[in-house]
Design a protein around this motif. Structure first.
Motif, PDB file in Angstrom:
ATOM      1  N   MET A  57     -18.446 -34.551   1.467  1.00  0.00           N
ATOM      2  CA  MET A  57     -19.591 -34.464   0.554  1.00  0.00           C
ATOM      3  C   MET A  57     -19.650 -35.735  -0.289  1.00  0.00           C
ATOM      4  O   MET A  57     -18.683 -36.089  -0.962  1.00  0.00           O
ATOM      5  CB  MET A  57     -19.439 -33.253  -0.358  1.00  0.00           C
ATOM      6  CG  MET A  57     -20.606 -33.009  -1.300  1.00  0.00           C
ATOM      7  SD  MET A  57     -22.078 -32.400  -0.478  1.00  0.00           S
ATOM      8  CE  MET A  57     -21.529 -30.741  -0.015  1.00  0.00           C
ATOM      9  N   PRO A  58     -20.774 -36.478  -0.259  1.00  0.00           N
ATOM     10  CA  PRO A  58     -20.869 -37.712  -1.046  1.00  0.00           C
ATOM     11  C   PRO A  58     -20.868 -37.427  -2.545  1.00  0.00           C
ATOM     12  O   PRO A  58     -21.287 -36.353  -2.987  1.00  0.00           O
ATOM     13  CB  PRO A  58     -22.202 -38.310  -0.595  1.00  0.00           C
ATOM     14  CG  PRO A  58     -22.998 -37.157  -0.094  1.00  0.00           C
ATOM     15  CD  PRO A  58     -21.994 -36.224   0.522  1.00  0.00           C
ATOM     16  N   ILE A  59     -20.412 -38.392  -3.319  1.00  0.00           N
ATOM     17  CA  ILE A  59     -20.490 -38.310  -4.771  1.00  0.00           C
ATOM     18  C   ILE A  59     -21.844 -38.874  -5.192  1.00  0.00           C
ATOM     19  O   ILE A  59     -22.217 -39.979  -4.790  1.00  0.00           O
ATOM     20  CB  ILE A  59     -19.337 -39.073  -5.428  1.00  0.00           C
ATOM     21  CG1 ILE A  59     -18.015 -38.362  -5.122  1.00  0.00           C
ATOM     22  CG2 ILE A  59     -19.543 -39.191  -6.939  1.00  0.00           C
ATOM     23  CD1 ILE A  59     -16.796 -39.110  -5.593  1.00  0.00           C
ATOM     24  N   LYS A  60     -22.588 -38.123  -5.984  1.00  0.00           N
ATOM     25  CA  LYS A  60     -23.941 -38.507  -6.387  1.00  0.00           C
ATOM     26  C   LYS A  60     -23.964 -38.830  -7.869  1.00  0.00           C
ATOM     27  O   LYS A  60     -23.451 -38.076  -8.685  1.00  0.00           O
ATOM     28  CB  LYS A  60     -24.924 -37.376  -6.089  1.00  0.00           C
ATOM     29  CG  LYS A  60     -26.367 -37.655  -6.516  1.00  0.00           C
ATOM     30  CD  LYS A  60     -27.252 -36.432  -6.355  1.00  0.00           C
ATOM     31  CE  LYS A  60     -27.453 -36.074  -4.899  1.00  0.00           C
ATOM     32  NZ  LYS A  60     -28.450 -34.978  -4.721  1.00  0.00           N
ATOM     33  N   LEU A  61     -24.570 -39.975  -8.227  1.00  0.00           N
ATOM     34  CA  LEU A  61     -24.726 -40.368  -9.629  1.00  0.00           C
ATOM     35  C   LEU A  61     -26.198 -40.423  -9.983  1.00  0.00           C
ATOM     36  O   LEU A  61     -27.014 -40.962  -9.220  1.00  0.00           O
ATOM     37  CB  LEU A  61     -24.088 -41.732  -9.885  1.00  0.00           C
ATOM     38  CG  LEU A  61     -22.565 -41.786  -9.785  1.00  0.00           C
ATOM     39  CD1 LEU A  61     -22.148 -42.322  -8.432  1.00  0.00           C
ATOM     40  CD2 LEU A  61     -21.982 -42.645 -10.896  1.00  0.00           C
ATOM     41  N   LYS A  62     -26.540 -39.886 -11.131  1.00  0.00           N
ATOM     42  CA  LYS A  62     -27.929 -39.842 -11.568  1.00  0.00           C
ATOM     43  C   LYS A  62     -27.980 -39.704 -13.080  1.00  0.00           C
ATOM     44  O   LYS A  62     -26.974 -39.405 -13.733  1.00  0.00           O
ATOM     45  CB  LYS A  62     -28.638 -38.654 -10.913  1.00  0.00           C
ATOM     46  CG  LYS A  62     -28.026 -37.300 -11.299  1.00  0.00           C
ATOM     47  CD  LYS A  62     -28.559 -36.168 -10.455  1.00  0.00           C
ATOM     48  CE  LYS A  62     -30.045 -35.994 -10.547  1.00  0.00           C
ATOM     49  NZ  LYS A  62     -30.532 -34.821  -9.800  1.00  0.00           N
ATOM     50  N   GLY A  71     -17.068 -41.608   7.695  1.00  0.00           N
ATOM     51  CA  GLY A  71     -17.291 -40.369   8.431  1.00  0.00           C
ATOM     52  C   GLY A  71     -18.184 -39.368   7.732  1.00  0.00           C
ATOM     53  O   GLY A  71     -18.575 -38.363   8.347  1.00  0.00           O
ATOM     54  N   GLU A  72     -18.531 -39.608   6.460  1.00  0.00           N
ATOM     55  CA  GLU A  72     -19.412 -38.671   5.756  1.00  0.00           C
ATOM     56  C   GLU A  72     -20.846 -38.824   6.249  1.00  0.00           C
ATOM     57  O   GLU A  72     -21.361 -39.941   6.399  1.00  0.00           O
ATOM     58  CB  GLU A  72     -19.355 -38.902   4.248  1.00  0.00           C
ATOM     59  CG  GLU A  72     -18.114 -38.316   3.599  1.00  0.00           C
ATOM     60  CD  GLU A  72     -18.261 -38.180   2.100  1.00  0.00           C
ATOM     61  OE1 GLU A  72     -18.340 -37.039   1.618  1.00  0.00           O
ATOM     62  OE2 GLU A  72     -18.280 -39.213   1.414  1.00  0.00           O
ATOM     63  N   VAL A  73     -21.490 -37.690   6.482  1.00  0.00           N
ATOM     64  CA  VAL A  73     -22.855 -37.673   7.009  1.00  0.00           C
ATOM     65  C   VAL A  73     -23.862 -37.668   5.859  1.00  0.00           C
ATOM     66  O   VAL A  73     -23.755 -36.862   4.922  1.00  0.00           O
ATOM     67  CB  VAL A  73     -23.078 -36.443   7.915  1.00  0.00           C
ATOM     68  CG1 VAL A  73     -24.537 -36.358   8.357  1.00  0.00           C
ATOM     69  CG2 VAL A  73     -22.159 -36.510   9.134  1.00  0.00           C
TER      70      VAL A  73
END
Length: 412
Positions: free
Chosen positions: A1-6, A217-219
């Motif tokens: 799971m990608p790390i998301k910044l906002k 490898g993260e989609v």
């Protein structure tokens, strides 16, 4: 799971920020003792309700893992002035501000969960996003009150202590008052980059865009997914693949730094026609459909940028097709190495040297050749002095060229 910044905007996102602060400061670090007594599971103060405030938050899945607050100067002052007297610094700034353009901002409430506290990419991305907010406001100076434990981190941003650290009882920590010119903070975060000269999808200082941090490898999205975002690569690499006969993934493109992808679905409202996967540690900018459409509809120059991008992409697609269909394995690997070199990170002390976290197996997937062929060519280029490599690292000493391969082969 990608790390998301906002930038936190909804009530739910802001509540995540306030609860994160409590978890980090009270539960993990035993700070803010008076907040522990209330036991409401949040830390909020009056600087959170001012008009000019922004909280940058990082998510791992649905969990808020880090946040940082920035305030614009107001009639009630700034958060660090709760603990320290900055009147002397304000007087110095006012004396030099002949045109009345100075704007002071402050950073406060830096909270990072213990598990992510030593992940430099998360910390750097968080600071960069906060810096983007300050830039959008037109900041000229920055005030802060840094924990003595983390003061060295702030020092790298170009800020300086204006007094010795002291114990602040209400916080339960030793704090240091710091001041810096925003231009130094911006230079630390963005280096020599000038977002105004780039295509709009590469404007990593735009606070409206989200930032994603991905591991190899993260989609990012799967074939047949509904399309909500377009993406551009800030650093790293992305593989584009489709499912072929026998459920086998066929790699159709390898993307590097600066590439815009996933944008077609923003305009034709179709599902994804391929799967996008990070091939290394990668940072991308995510642009929502509405943001993309608003940008090109409101600014003809940005529409021209997009049309130019489409034409370049068509030419590149023709070239890639020729390489994959007719070029020998050696040429495929050479082409892959050229693309990798463009996306590799230059070393500060040796600008001509570029390093990339990638192994022979990943390069083989990029070039659609056998791994043994990749290793053979890497050895040849190592012998020519063009690069060095390890199990998961390639270090380029110059831009790859066919001359490296020809000269080294001729010497054997």
């Amino acid at each position: 799971m990608p790390i998301k910044l906002k930038v936190a905007r909804t009530a739910e996102e802001l509540d995540d920020v306030f609860r994160l602060r409590y978890d980090v400061y009270v539960s993990e670090r035993n700070k803010f003792s008076e907040k522990r007594a209330t036991n409401d599971g949040r830390i909020v103060d009056h600087f959170d309700v001012l008009p000019e405030v922004a909280n940058v938050v990082a998510y791992d899945g649905d969990t808020a893992i880090a946040s940082f607050r920035v305030n614009r100067d107001s009639s009630v002052g700034l958060a660090p002035e709760k603990y320290f007297d900055f009147s002397g610094e304000r007087a110095k700034i006012a004396k030099l501000d002949e045109e009345g353009c100075a704007l002071i901002v402050s950073c406060s409430m830096l909270a990072i969960r213990k598990q992510w506290r030593h992940q430099r990419n998360v910390i750097f991305a968080l600071f960069k996003k906060v810096t983007a907010v300050m830039r959008g406001w037109g900041a000229t100076h920055v005030f802060g009150a840094a924990s003595a434990e983390t003061f060295s981190l702030y020092g790298r941003l170009g800020v300086e202590a204006i007094a010795k650290d002291c114990w602040i009882e209400s916080v339960g920590d030793r704090l240091v008052p710091v001041v810096g010119r925003f231009e130094k903070v911006f230079a630390w975060a963005f280096g020599a980059e000038d977002p105004l000269t780039k295509n709009f999808w590469l404007d990593n200082s735009c606070v409206e865009f989200e930032t994603l941090l991905l591991s190899p490898g993260e989609v990012i999205f799967h074939e047949n997914d509904e399309a909500e975002y377009a993406y551009s690569i800030e650093k790293g690499g992305v593989s584009i693949s489709r499912q072929g006969p026998g459920q086998k993934d066929l790699v159709i493109a390898q993307l590097c730094k600066g590439t815009l992808f996933g944008e077609l679905a923003m305009f034709d409202d179709e599902r994804r026609t391929a799967t996008a996967t990070a091939t290394m540690n990668t940072q991308i900018i995510a642009i929502k459909r509405k943001q993309m459409l608003d940008i090109v509809h409101q600014d003809s120059d940005k529409m021209d940028q997009l049309l130019c991008h489409f034409s370049q992409r068509l030419r590149q697609a023709d070239h890639v097709a020729l390489v994959q269909q007719f070029a020998p394995q050696t040429s495929r690997v050479s082409y892959a190495l050229e693309q990798l070199w463009r996306s590799a990170k230059a070393q500060e002390e040796y600008p001509a040297t570029r390093t990339l976290k990638i192994g022979a197996e990943q390069i083989a997937k990029r070039a659609q050749v056998r791994e043994s062929e990749v290793r053979r060519i890497l050895e040849v280029r190592r012998a020519s002095g063009g690069l060095d490599y390890g199990d998961d690292t390639v270090r380029f000493f110059r831009a790859p060229s066919s001359d490296d391969f020809v000269s080294a082969n001729g010497a054997q």
